[in-house]
Design a protein around this motif. Structure first.
Motif, short mmCIF file in Angstrom:
data_model
loop_
_atom_site.label_atom_id
_atom_site.label_comp_id
_atom_site.label_asym_id
_atom_site.label_seq_id
_atom_site.Cartn_x
_atom_site.Cartn_y
_atom_site.Cartn_z
N LEU A 12 0.86 -1.19 0.00
CA LEU A 12 0.00 0.00 0.00
C LEU A 12 0.89 1.23 0.00
CD1 LEU A 12 -2.45 -1.15 2.81
CD2 LEU A 12 -2.87 -1.20 0.36
N GLU A 13 0.59 2.20 -0.89
CA GLU A 13 1.39 3.41 -0.99
C GLU A 13 0.50 4.63 -0.86
OE1 GLU A 13 3.58 5.15 -4.68
OE2 GLU A 13 4.89 3.68 -3.72
N CYS A 14 1.00 5.68 -0.20
CA CYS A 14 0.24 6.90 0.04
C CYS A 14 -0.01 7.65 -1.26
CB CYS A 14 0.99 7.80 1.02
SG CYS A 14 0.11 9.32 1.39
N LEU A 15 -1.27 8.04 -1.48
CA LEU A 15 -1.64 8.79 -2.69
C LEU A 15 -1.33 10.28 -2.56
CD1 LEU A 15 -5.09 7.21 -3.57
CD2 LEU A 15 -2.91 6.81 -4.68
N GLU A 16 -1.60 10.87 -1.40
CA GLU A 16 -1.40 12.31 -1.22
C GLU A 16 0.07 12.70 -1.34
OE1 GLU A 16 -3.22 14.12 2.18
OE2 GLU A 16 -4.90 12.74 2.07
N GLN A 17 0.93 11.93 -0.74
CA GLN A 17 2.36 12.25 -0.77
C GLN A 17 2.92 12.08 -2.18
OE1 GLN A 17 4.44 10.15 2.24
NE2 GLN A 17 6.34 11.20 1.89
N GLY A 24 10.31 11.27 0.56
CA GLY A 24 9.96 10.02 1.25
C GLY A 24 8.72 9.39 0.66
N ILE A 25 8.53 8.11 0.96
CA ILE A 25 7.35 7.40 0.48
C ILE A 25 6.81 6.56 1.63
CG2 ILE A 25 6.48 5.66 -1.12
CD1 ILE A 25 8.71 6.45 -3.02
N SER A 26 5.55 6.75 1.97
CA SER A 26 4.91 5.97 3.02
C SER A 26 4.33 4.71 2.40
CB SER A 26 3.81 6.78 3.69
OG SER A 26 3.12 5.98 4.62
N ARG A 27 4.87 3.54 2.80
CA ARG A 27 4.40 2.26 2.27
C ARG A 27 4.11 1.30 3.42
NH1 ARG A 27 8.51 1.34 -2.73
NH2 ARG A 27 7.38 2.62 -4.22
N TYR A 28 3.09 0.48 3.22
CA TYR A 28 2.74 -0.58 4.16
C TYR A 28 2.68 -1.89 3.40
CZ TYR A 28 1.43 2.69 7.84
OH TYR A 28 1.45 3.66 8.81
N PHE A 29 3.16 -2.97 4.02
CA PHE A 29 3.11 -4.30 3.44
C PHE A 29 2.10 -5.12 4.24
CE2 PHE A 29 7.28 -2.56 2.67
CZ PHE A 29 7.46 -2.81 1.33
N THR A 30 1.19 -5.80 3.54
CA THR A 30 0.17 -6.60 4.20
C THR A 30 -0.26 -7.73 3.28
OG1 THR A 30 -1.95 -6.48 5.36
CG2 THR A 30 -1.73 -5.14 3.39
N ARG A 44 -7.19 3.72 4.81
CA ARG A 44 -6.69 4.91 5.49
C ARG A 44 -5.67 4.46 6.52
NH1 ARG A 44 -9.38 9.62 5.80
NH2 ARG A 44 -9.32 9.63 8.06
N LYS A 45 -4.41 4.91 6.34
CA LYS A 45 -3.31 4.53 7.21
C LYS A 45 -2.55 5.79 7.64
CE LYS A 45 -2.23 0.44 7.26
NZ LYS A 45 -2.54 -0.53 8.29
N PHE A 46 -1.75 5.66 8.69
CA PHE A 46 -0.95 6.77 9.18
C PHE A 46 0.28 6.97 8.31
CE2 PHE A 46 2.38 8.62 11.86
CZ PHE A 46 1.73 9.78 12.25
N ASN A 47 0.51 8.23 7.91
CA ASN A 47 1.69 8.58 7.13
C ASN A 47 2.66 9.32 8.06
OD1 ASN A 47 3.60 9.81 5.46
ND2 ASN A 47 2.15 10.02 3.79
N PRO A 48 3.81 8.70 8.38
CA PRO A 48 4.74 9.35 9.31
C PRO A 48 5.41 10.60 8.75
CG PRO A 48 5.68 7.31 8.47
CD PRO A 48 4.27 7.38 7.97
N PHE A 49 5.49 10.77 7.44
CA PHE A 49 6.10 11.96 6.85
C PHE A 49 5.17 13.16 6.95
CE2 PHE A 49 8.06 8.36 4.66
CZ PHE A 49 9.41 8.62 4.90
N LEU A 50 3.88 12.95 6.71
CA LEU A 50 2.89 14.02 6.81
C LEU A 50 2.32 14.14 8.22
CD1 LEU A 50 0.93 13.39 3.48
CD2 LEU A 50 2.78 15.01 3.89
N LYS A 51 2.56 13.13 9.07
CA LYS A 51 2.09 13.09 10.45
C LYS A 51 0.57 13.19 10.55
CE LYS A 51 6.41 14.68 12.20
NZ LYS A 51 7.24 15.82 12.33
N ARG A 52 -0.11 12.44 9.68
CA ARG A 52 -1.57 12.36 9.74
C ARG A 52 -2.03 11.11 9.00
NH1 ARG A 52 -1.91 17.21 5.62
NH2 ARG A 52 -2.06 16.01 3.72
#
Length: 59
Positions: A12-17, A24-30, A44-52
């Motif tokens: 899973l990769e963040c669309l907004e960023q 940086g790239i916020s990614r989750y593996f599941t 909807r997951k937490f993005n540590p770069f955008l802090k939301r």
């Protein structure tokens, strides 16, 4: 043991960023069950770069 065959690993990769071109790239593996959810996931997951919490889409 047969039920393990239906589960696949996804990223899973963040669309907004990605859209804003920020560093940086916020990614989750599941994993997901390909029979129950054949379409791509949007979670909807937490993005540590955008802090939301932001929308993450399956690659």
């Amino acid at each position: 043991m047969r039920n393990k065959i239906n589960r696949i690993k996804i990223i899973l990769e963040c669309l907004e960023q990605k859209k804003n071109g920020l560093n940086g790239i916020s990614r989750y593996f599941t994993t997901k069950n390909r029979i129950n959810t054949p379409r791509k996931l949007n979670l909807r997951k937490f993005n540590p770069f955008l802090k939301r919490i932001t929308l993450h889409k399956e690659l």
